[in-house]
Scaffold this motif. Structure first.
Motif, short mmCIF file in Angstrom:
data_model
loop_
_atom_site.label_atom_id
_atom_site.label_comp_id
_atom_site.label_asym_id
_atom_site.label_seq_id
_atom_site.Cartn_x
_atom_site.Cartn_y
_atom_site.Cartn_z
N GLN A 4 0.83 -1.20 0.00
CA GLN A 4 0.00 0.00 0.00
C GLN A 4 0.86 1.25 0.00
N GLU A 5 1.93 1.25 0.81
CA GLU A 5 2.82 2.41 0.83
C GLU A 5 3.50 2.61 -0.52
N PRO A 66 -5.84 11.48 -3.01
CA PRO A 66 -6.14 10.85 -1.72
C PRO A 66 -5.14 11.05 -0.59
N ILE A 67 -3.94 11.53 -0.90
CA ILE A 67 -2.89 11.59 0.12
C ILE A 67 -2.63 13.04 0.53
N TYR A 81 -6.93 9.26 2.56
CA TYR A 81 -8.38 9.33 2.75
C TYR A 81 -9.08 8.02 2.43
N ARG A 82 -8.55 7.24 1.50
CA ARG A 82 -9.21 5.99 1.09
C ARG A 82 -9.18 4.95 2.19
N THR A 83 -8.08 4.89 2.92
CA THR A 83 -7.92 3.86 3.94
C THR A 83 -8.03 4.39 5.36
N SER A 84 -8.04 5.71 5.51
CA SER A 84 -8.04 6.37 6.83
C SER A 84 -6.82 5.95 7.65
N ARG A 85 -5.70 5.74 6.95
CA ARG A 85 -4.48 5.32 7.64
C ARG A 85 -3.39 6.38 7.49
#
Length: 120
Positions: A4-5, A66-67, A81-85
């Motif tokens: 993901q990163e 998203p970032i 924002y997509r993963t809230s991580r």
């Protein structure tokens, strides 16, 4: 680095400078913010979700970028924002934060005296 990163890195342009020293929309409309967030794709500076107008999230919704990265002094975290991580990421084009002399909340002169009653 997780998969993901690694995917997130393609949505970060470290060469793009921030759009300014404060939330672009709040400055245009006479609004105010609590904290600032910087789009990692295009450099747009918007206000956080605690702020009344939540322009950073609105920017994500309008553009699909998203970032974000914190635009606060001493903070270098990223948020998707997509993963809230939250995660780490590369250094972005300077400046890395708003001027340390800029008050929080800000901008100076626009923050109501009862600002805490307006938080989300």
């Amino acid at each position: 680095m997780t998969p993901q990163e690694a995917a997130d890195q393609t949505e970060i342009d470290p060469t793009v400078p921030p759009s300014g020293t404060g939330c672009a929309e709040c400055l245009d409309t006479g609004g105010w913010w609590v904290h600032l967030r910087r789009c990692a794709a295009c450099g747009h500076v918007g206000c956080c979700d605690t702020s009344p107008a939540q322009h950073a999230t609105a920017h994500f919704q309008a553009t699909g970028h998203p970032i974000i990265r914190s635009f606060e002094p001493g903070e270098g975290w990223y948020f998707d924002y997509r993963t809230s991580r939250m995660s780490n990421g590369p250094e972005l084009a300077p400046p890395a934060c708003h001027p340390e002399s800029q008050p929080v909340p800000g901008p100076e002169g626009n923050v109501p005296t009862d600002w805490q009653a307006h938080l989300n």
